[in-house]
Design an enzyme around this catalytic site. Structure first.
Site, PDB file in Angstrom:
ATOM      1  CD  GLU A  91      -2.999  -0.691  -0.126  1.00  0.00           C
ATOM      2  OE1 GLU A  91      -3.066   0.456  -0.572  1.00  0.00           O
ATOM      3  OE2 GLU A  91      -3.627  -1.648  -0.620  1.00  0.00           O
ATOM      4  CE1 TYR A  98      -7.048   3.382  -0.837  1.00  0.00           C
ATOM      5  CE2 TYR A  98      -4.715   3.497  -0.295  1.00  0.00           C
ATOM      6  CZ  TYR A  98      -5.760   2.902  -0.977  1.00  0.00           C
ATOM      7  OH  TYR A  98      -5.519   1.815  -1.777  1.00  0.00           O
ATOM      8  CG  ASP A 131      -8.453   4.818  -4.611  1.00  0.00           C
ATOM      9  OD1 ASP A 131      -9.659   4.806  -4.950  1.00  0.00           O
ATOM     10  OD2 ASP A 131      -7.605   4.045  -5.092  1.00  0.00           O
ATOM     11  CB  CYS A 149     -19.931  -1.277 -15.854  1.00  0.00           C
ATOM     12  SG  CYS A 149     -19.971  -0.726 -14.142  1.00  0.00           S
TER      13      CYS A 149
HETATM   14 FE1  SF4 Z   1     -18.572   3.763 -14.453  1.00  0.00          FE
HETATM   15 FE2  SF4 Z   1     -19.997   3.240 -16.669  1.00  0.00          FE
HETATM   16 FE3  SF4 Z   1     -19.994   1.541 -14.615  1.00  0.00          FE
HETATM   17 FE4  SF4 Z   1     -21.230   3.841 -14.386  1.00  0.00          FE
HETATM   18  S1  SF4 Z   1     -21.740   2.181 -15.813  1.00  0.00           S
HETATM   19  S2  SF4 Z   1     -19.894   2.919 -12.857  1.00  0.00           S
HETATM   20  S3  SF4 Z   1     -19.885   5.184 -15.592  1.00  0.00           S
HETATM   21  S4  SF4 Z   1     -18.250   2.101 -15.930  1.00  0.00           S
END
Ligand code: SF4
Length: 390
Positions: free
Chosen positions: A58, A141, A159, A223
């Site tokens: 870290e 942190y 962070d 994501c």
């Molecule tokens: Fe980030 Fe896109 Fe996921 Fe939203 S959808 S957290 S902007 S990567």
């Protein structure tokens, strides 16, 4: 393009500035952990539960990229495998292993904290964020990172990566450096980390920011939290987080001299506080705006190291950026009389040293650039010394 409507996550009291209720974060927590299990990058410190080894990682990862840190981390732990070995080491040995990583205050703080751990904690790292934060160099942190990763404490961390993910996920469209916004980020992190596997949860958040929710071109389609993401819904992810304009950089000019005497050059050590604290450098000093570079050099050297110099030759200049300062360093080569004696005013130590040994001393990036301009690099030093450097 028409912006879509923001759908900021529900908060505990309906107040957009407070953290979402812990229970409403369950789906987010689950999605992050499942994604992390499938996508986490392999890093050597992720294969250990040794708090000491995690602490060192870290400290090194502050300001430095993962790829750069790996060999340094391995070498550091080979050289100082325990808190005790670090606590009893000579600071110059620690600097030697740290050389090249920069920000030497981190190395100094590690050693100082190791001494405290041995003296006050029986050689064991404190196992809470509060206890860890009492050690030198461990901020909020790092305390959260070590407490959650090494000790499975429900300790939050925030962070740059986490700020970006939260700003987009929750649609926080205010200056991300404002105290109210920072407080809110910590509050959200504090709620989110409450649950199973807090260390993995924190790492999942940072990993998401580092690999998917990147500053430019975030990979929203990959994501795991896309369905709840405000910025994705609105379409302004790249504009977040909002950062206030940076403080203007001050320009500073300075001179540095490569002073030769009997085949050696003069190295001086800076004081233990202030800019580049405790690092070795070529003697020199700052110039006033109106100073003519070469005219001031003899005077500065006389003042700083008490030497009369001979035959100053201007080799060139290097530039270096500090956080709020841009340094232009004018570099000279000159000689001192064979019997000349150093009388220091400012530096706390000095030594006459073979040029090929200079880069073994703990030094700053600006000094490294100046030495390179003078033809002294790791490669030339290794050749001159007839030794192979890693
Ligand atoms: Fe980030 Fe896109 Fe996921 Fe939203 S959808 S957290 S902007 S990567």
């Amino acid at each position: 393009m028409t912006a879509r409507k923001s759908r900021t996550a529900k908060t505990a009291e309906g107040d957009p500035n407070s953290a979402p209720a812990a229970s409403s974060l369950n789906p987010l927590r689950k999605a992050l952990l499942a994604w992390y299990d499938a996508n986490r990058r392999d890093m050597p410190w992720r294969n250990t539960r040794d708090p000491y080894a995690i602490w060192i990682s870290e400290a090194m990862l502050q300001q430095t990229r993962v790829d750069t840190v790996i060999p340094y981390w391995e070498r550091f732990l080979e050289t100082f495998p325990t808190v005790e070995t670090l606590a009893t080491a000579d600071i110059d040995e620690v600097y030697a292993v740290w050389t090249g990583l920069g920000y030497y205050s981190r190395a100094r703080n590690l050693k100082h904290a190791a001494e405290t751990i041995v003296a006050d904690h029986g050689g064991q790292l404190p196992d809470t964020a509060e206890g860890l934060a009492t050690l030198k160099g461990i901020g909020r942190y790092t305390a959260g990172a070590i407490a959650s990763i090494a000790f499975e404490r429900e300790a939050p961390l925030v962070d740059g990566n986490v700020i970006r993910v939260f700003a987009r996920l929750l649609g926080i469209r205010e200056d991300s450096a404002a105290k109210t916004v920072v407080d809110r980020m910590w509050a959200v992190a504090g709620e989110l980390v409450k649950g199973p596997r807090p260390g993995d949860l924190n790492q999942a958040l940072m990993e998401l920011g580092a690999t998917v929710c990147t500053p430019r071109n975030p990979s929203c389609l990959l994501c795991p939290v896309r369905s709840g993401c405000d910025a994705h819904a609105v379409g302004d992810a790249e504009a977040l987080p909002i950062k206030r304009k940076k403080t203007k950089q001050t320009k500073i000019r300075a001179v540095a001299a490569y002073i030769e005497r009997n085949g050696k050059i003069l190295a001086v050590r800076r004081p233990e506080t202030g800019l580049m604290a405790g690092l070795w450098e070529l003697p020199g000093g700052e110039l006033e705006a109106s100073d003519e570079t070469k005219d001031r050099l003899p005077e500065i050297l006389k003042d700083v190291v008490g030497l009369e110099i001979l035959g100053a030759e201007h080799v060139g200049h290097v530039q270096h950026l500090f956080t709020h300062r841009r340094l232009t360093l004018e570099v000279f080569r000159c000689r001192a009389e064979p019997g000349a004696r150093v009388r220091r005013k400012g530096p706390v130590a000095h030594k006459w040293i073979r040029p090929e040994d200079f880069l073994d001393l703990a030094h700053a990036g600006s000094t490294r650039k100046a030495m390179s301009l003078l033809g002294v690099t790791d490669e030339t030093s290794a050749r001159a010394a007839g030794k192979k450097k890693g």
